[in-house]
Design a protein around this motif. Structure first.
Motif, PDB file in Angstrom:
ATOM      1  N   THR A  51       0.621  -4.024  -7.104  1.00  0.00           N
ATOM      2  CA  THR A  51       0.236  -3.790  -8.498  1.00  0.00           C
ATOM      3  C   THR A  51      -0.573  -2.498  -8.622  1.00  0.00           C
ATOM      4  O   THR A  51      -1.014  -1.937  -7.624  1.00  0.00           O
ATOM      5  CB  THR A  51      -0.609  -4.962  -9.027  1.00  0.00           C
ATOM      6  OG1 THR A  51      -1.816  -5.030  -8.275  1.00  0.00           O
ATOM      7  CG2 THR A  51       0.155  -6.275  -8.969  1.00  0.00           C
ATOM      8  N   ASN A 107       4.692   0.257  -6.574  1.00  0.00           N
ATOM      9  CA  ASN A 107       5.994  -0.380  -6.494  1.00  0.00           C
ATOM     10  C   ASN A 107       5.927  -1.712  -5.756  1.00  0.00           C
ATOM     11  O   ASN A 107       6.293  -2.739  -6.303  1.00  0.00           O
ATOM     12  CB  ASN A 107       6.981   0.567  -5.814  1.00  0.00           C
ATOM     13  CG  ASN A 107       8.422   0.175  -6.052  1.00  0.00           C
ATOM     14  OD1 ASN A 107       8.708  -0.909  -6.536  1.00  0.00           O
ATOM     15  ND2 ASN A 107       9.334   1.062  -5.727  1.00  0.00           N
ATOM     16  N   ARG A 113       5.420   1.434 -17.294  1.00  0.00           N
ATOM     17  CA  ARG A 113       6.194   0.328 -16.743  1.00  0.00           C
ATOM     18  C   ARG A 113       7.663   0.510 -17.107  1.00  0.00           C
ATOM     19  O   ARG A 113       7.975   0.962 -18.212  1.00  0.00           O
ATOM     20  CB  ARG A 113       5.673  -0.998 -17.280  1.00  0.00           C
ATOM     21  CG  ARG A 113       4.288  -1.333 -16.749  1.00  0.00           C
ATOM     22  CD  ARG A 113       3.625  -2.407 -17.600  1.00  0.00           C
ATOM     23  NE  ARG A 113       2.322  -2.778 -17.060  1.00  0.00           N
ATOM     24  CZ  ARG A 113       1.195  -2.120 -17.279  1.00  0.00           C
ATOM     25  NH1 ARG A 113       1.202  -1.021 -18.010  1.00  0.00           N
ATOM     26  NH2 ARG A 113       0.053  -2.532 -16.767  1.00  0.00           N
ATOM     27  N   PHE A 117       3.398  -3.141 -12.423  1.00  0.00           N
ATOM     28  CA  PHE A 117       4.043  -2.264 -11.452  1.00  0.00           C
ATOM     29  C   PHE A 117       4.636  -1.090 -12.216  1.00  0.00           C
ATOM     30  O   PHE A 117       5.005  -1.225 -13.372  1.00  0.00           O
ATOM     31  CB  PHE A 117       5.166  -2.997 -10.713  1.00  0.00           C
ATOM     32  CG  PHE A 117       4.716  -4.199  -9.954  1.00  0.00           C
ATOM     33  CD1 PHE A 117       4.332  -4.082  -8.628  1.00  0.00           C
ATOM     34  CD2 PHE A 117       4.667  -5.449 -10.558  1.00  0.00           C
ATOM     35  CE1 PHE A 117       3.903  -5.192  -7.914  1.00  0.00           C
ATOM     36  CE2 PHE A 117       4.243  -6.562  -9.860  1.00  0.00           C
ATOM     37  CZ  PHE A 117       3.859  -6.436  -8.535  1.00  0.00           C
TER      38      PHE A 117
END
Length: 191
Positions: free
Chosen positions: A64, A61, A99, A37
């Protein structure tokens, strides 16, 4: 909540993004794990700015990266797509994924919960779009709305790893304008 800067000081919200890439579309389709995410960037040819242009900044968000890239609005980036928008040029697209990386303080407190994780992704995407104005982004390139300045004026995004052509740091103060307005009566007036 507005804080009087003369009487109270807020700790800045620092969002650390750890970037990887470049990836192919197929690489991103494999990013379907529990930590896949965050924010993504798309680079490719643009008639006004060349072959290695920042085209888009988006977020994965509530889903994935893989799920986001299988959505209808992203399928035309797929080299196997039949819609013909990019034809053979999809091979020229490059993708970078970022990330949210917890700091030592976050880890000492037990990590980042899902709500804070999601809020960090939302804030980081908005600030990165404001700072870089990618060609394909339509929302967010005009800056932070006045009613949201308290949310963003204390936010700072730090990019680590292979963040491509993004700035290493992006400050919400710069795009929320509250600090500039506080220290300057009329910034455009000549003295």
């Amino acid at each position: 909540m507005t804080v009087d800067p003369d009487t109270e000081r807020r700790e800045p919200t620092r969002i650390h993004l750890l970037w990887s890439g470049p990836h192919t579309f197929g690489d991103v389709l494999e990013m379907d794990g529990g930590t896949d995410f965050g924010i993504y960037q798309v680079y490719g040819p643009h008639p006004a700015s060349g072959t290695e242009s920042l085209l888009y900044i988006g977020k994965a968000n509530d889903q994935t990266f893989a799920a986001r890239f299988t959505n209808r609005d992203h399928r035309w980036w797929n080299p196997d797509s039949d819609d013909g928008v990019w034809e053979d040029n999809t091979a020229l697209l490059r993708f970078f994924t970022g990330r949210v990386h917890p700091t030592q303080d976050d880890q000492d407190r037990g990590g980042i919960d899902n709500e804070l994780w999601g809020t960090s992704i939302d804030k980081a995407e908005k600030l990165l779009i404001c700072a870089h104005t990618p060609h394909w982004n339509q929302q967010g390139i005009s800056g932070i709305k006045e009613e949201q300045t308290d949310v963003y004026d204390n936010c700072h995004v730090l990019n680590w790893g292979n963040f491509a052509s993004l700035l290493p740091e992006v400050s919400g103060v710069r795009h929320a304008h509250t600090e500039f307005e506080r220290i300057c009566d009329d910034p455009l007036e000549e003295t």
